[in-house]
Enzyme design. Sequence first.
Site, PDB file in Angstrom:
ATOM      1  CB  SER A 303      -0.902   0.016   1.231  1.00 49.25           C
ATOM      2  OG  SER A 303      -0.163   0.387   2.389  1.00 49.25           O
ATOM      3  CG  ASP A 304       1.575   5.751  -1.484  1.00 48.24           C
ATOM      4  OD1 ASP A 304       2.518   5.919  -0.682  1.00 48.24           O
ATOM      5  OD2 ASP A 304       1.467   6.406  -2.532  1.00 48.24           O
ATOM      6  CD1 TRP A 305       4.405   6.369   5.109  1.00 50.12           C
ATOM      7  CD2 TRP A 305       2.655   7.718   5.496  1.00 50.12           C
ATOM      8  NE1 TRP A 305       4.542   6.882   6.375  1.00 50.12           N
ATOM      9  CE2 TRP A 305       3.484   7.711   6.654  1.00 50.12           C
ATOM     10  CE3 TRP A 305       1.497   8.481   5.509  1.00 50.12           C
ATOM     11  CZ2 TRP A 305       3.199   8.455   7.786  1.00 50.12           C
ATOM     12  CZ3 TRP A 305       1.193   9.219   6.646  1.00 50.12           C
ATOM     13  CH2 TRP A 305       2.038   9.199   7.758  1.00 50.12           C
ATOM     14  CG  ASN A 306      -2.503   7.024   6.729  1.00 45.55           C
ATOM     15  OD1 ASN A 306      -2.525   6.316   7.729  1.00 45.55           O
ATOM     16  ND2 ASN A 306      -3.362   8.008   6.537  1.00 45.55           N
ATOM     17  CB  ALA A 307      -2.896   3.897   0.766  1.00 45.45           C
TER      18      ALA A 307
END
Length: 775
Positions: A303-307
Amino acid sequence: MKKHPLTVGVMAGLLSLAATLPLQAANDTSNFSTPRQQVLQQEDIESQIEHLLAQMSIHEKIGQLALRDWGTFGASDMKSIKQAVREGRVSGFLNVNFSAVDKNAFEELQRIAVEESPLGIPLLFGQDVIHGYETIFPIPLGQAASWNPELIRNGARIAAQEASADGIRWTFAPMIDISRDPRWGRIAETLGEDPLLTSILGVAMVEGFQTSNLADPTSLAACGKHFAGYGAAEGGRDYNSAYIPERLLRDIYLPPFKAGIDAGMQSIMSTYSTLNDVPGTGSPFLFKQILRDEWGFDGFVVSDWNAVMEMVPHGFARNARHAANLAANAGIDMEMHTDTYEKFLPQLMDEGKFSEAQLDTAVANILRVKLRLDLWNHPYPRAQSEAEREQIIRSAQFLDAAKEAAKETFVLLKNDKKVLPLKKGQTVAVIGPLAEAPHEQLGTWIYNGDKKHSRTLLPALRAMVGDEGEILYAAGLDYSRDMSTRGFKAAVKVARKADVILYVGGEESILSGEGHSRGDIRLPGAQAELVAELAKTGKPLAMVLMAGRPLQLDETLEQADAVMMAWHPGTMAGPALADVLYGETSPSGRLPLTWPVGAGQIPIYYNHLATGRPATDDNYTRIDRIGQEVFQHQPGNSSNLLDYGHKPLFPFGYGLTYSDFAYADLELSSTTLDVNGQLTVSATITNTGKRTATETAQLYVRDLVGSVSRPVRELKGFERITLAPGESQRVQFTLAASDLAFHNAQMEQVIEPGEFRVWVAPDAQSGLESGFTLR
């Protein structure tokens, strides 16, 4: 940094693993010095994964899905995070070297993982190594302007060598999102608007990072991002909604990802945006149907950061638990930063909403990449001492490469009166907020870049001219957004003393990149007003723009005699610009995207559809020529903008040099092409000027009639050639019928017979034209 001996526990675990290998391999030690090496060099990685999975607890498996951001921890967190590593509850870290909490964090965290965790599984350290590590290369959009895969491959290779010295073995690059909107801040990180160019350059970046052997301790696992459609966010607003018909998705936005995977790219990152109302991080269509089932991808998805958690404000997940369920079932193997998997997957598994078989698949995808990277043999930072690190980081060889790379990215947009190149006997007034801006020249995403290592323009120009000329300087503005005119008087005074004015402006680095979109893409601050004052002096005026996007130039373009786009060129910006501005090298960059007249033209891209009423130069009236109270249709009815017209300011592929080129004698090997065949397209290119220069010949095709409307042009090939004055060269392209494939309305990839036009051209708006029939 020092090497750590293997502990008894680690050796025992590896010997146990070796015992599960085929008898011949386990007993044949002729090529191995230790059982540890024997395990890692055994060809059957899948058997090693199977054995590890058999020994792991549920919590250890879920731990392999956890990517933690070291940069978010403070001194008070050290005990608990190290304990989590010790218990096998962390798979890897990002941003380790940004924290001053523990300068030996790479080594210490890895030591705990390999010596104290239950199975000794190494950590994977990742980082945004986007356009260099400490030796900063031009921003990716600038590198794309080189149209040179070898340049990009070499830049990624150098970045990998530097980053791996510190223990990083995974980079969150290449960013291969297609974008047609220069308002979007992250267009600076892309490789432009075209799927073919982005595919070719993206593959080169993957090859540079990964090498042909992932087990090489200098390799970084590459990560294609953001899957998929992130560059189409509405209005250029970051993190926003993207609406892309599936046919367009498959023909324009997905090909660079498929090319990267075919080249061996090891990981994929999810998009922050929604795609057709579904957050990318929760899309089984993207990660299961396309990525796994259709393409057979066997690396891992992060996942992207915090996604994962951002699916809650998206209105797609009710809460963190629901977000974990959606992401895990969509096919997100590794969760970046947040801890919803750790908290909720055990419960979800108990409730039958996520199975252990699914968990094993996700863990296997991650272990597969770790094994391919040979982290068991090379877990620690490659540089084992500060002295060894200093021999690698920012070496003279790497700095020279960064300089040469920057020189190939500069795009000469205008050169009236041949103001450029500058002459050494001239007095040059250097003016502008970015002429001496060591931080700003580095561009976006330079976590390890440091302005103290930047080579800036002013000293480089003075070194270039020596005693043969004079370089005067006045900033005029303190920074690119400065609205004060207090420095104008001094700048104009300096300009009046000079033979030629060199204005260096554009955008500070902070104005592009993630979250840094602009609705107004004109020169920020009072720059346009300063240029206007300089133009009033009547002195020849050359402009260098540093920016992460094309800018709306308005009257400034007319006031400047010459304009060169330098993007954000990196560490060696100054010497590179000095070489090109003084003609040591002729500029060779070509635009990797379409440059709009103004923001109101966006989105704008060369491979658009014709529409039912295509605009021409004579089928409408511009706004300033429309009479009063005229009949409704008097201005004309065609696809245009009354104030901007129908053409961009500069077309895709455009760029001037200090010489001139002529195209002639276009030939096709045949006027017909079988659906299983190919033909050649060739033309002669001649340097008709007085300087050696590089031209980029481009091959374009148009399918005149299709079962769905087809673009007015599509790039199908390009070739860079360097010619001396008067020299000619025949360029030849091979065009296969398969190059003409597209997805029809039924999502079938088809090759349809019919009539085609073909161009060999210097840009997407001109060139020699012919045609052929596909049958």
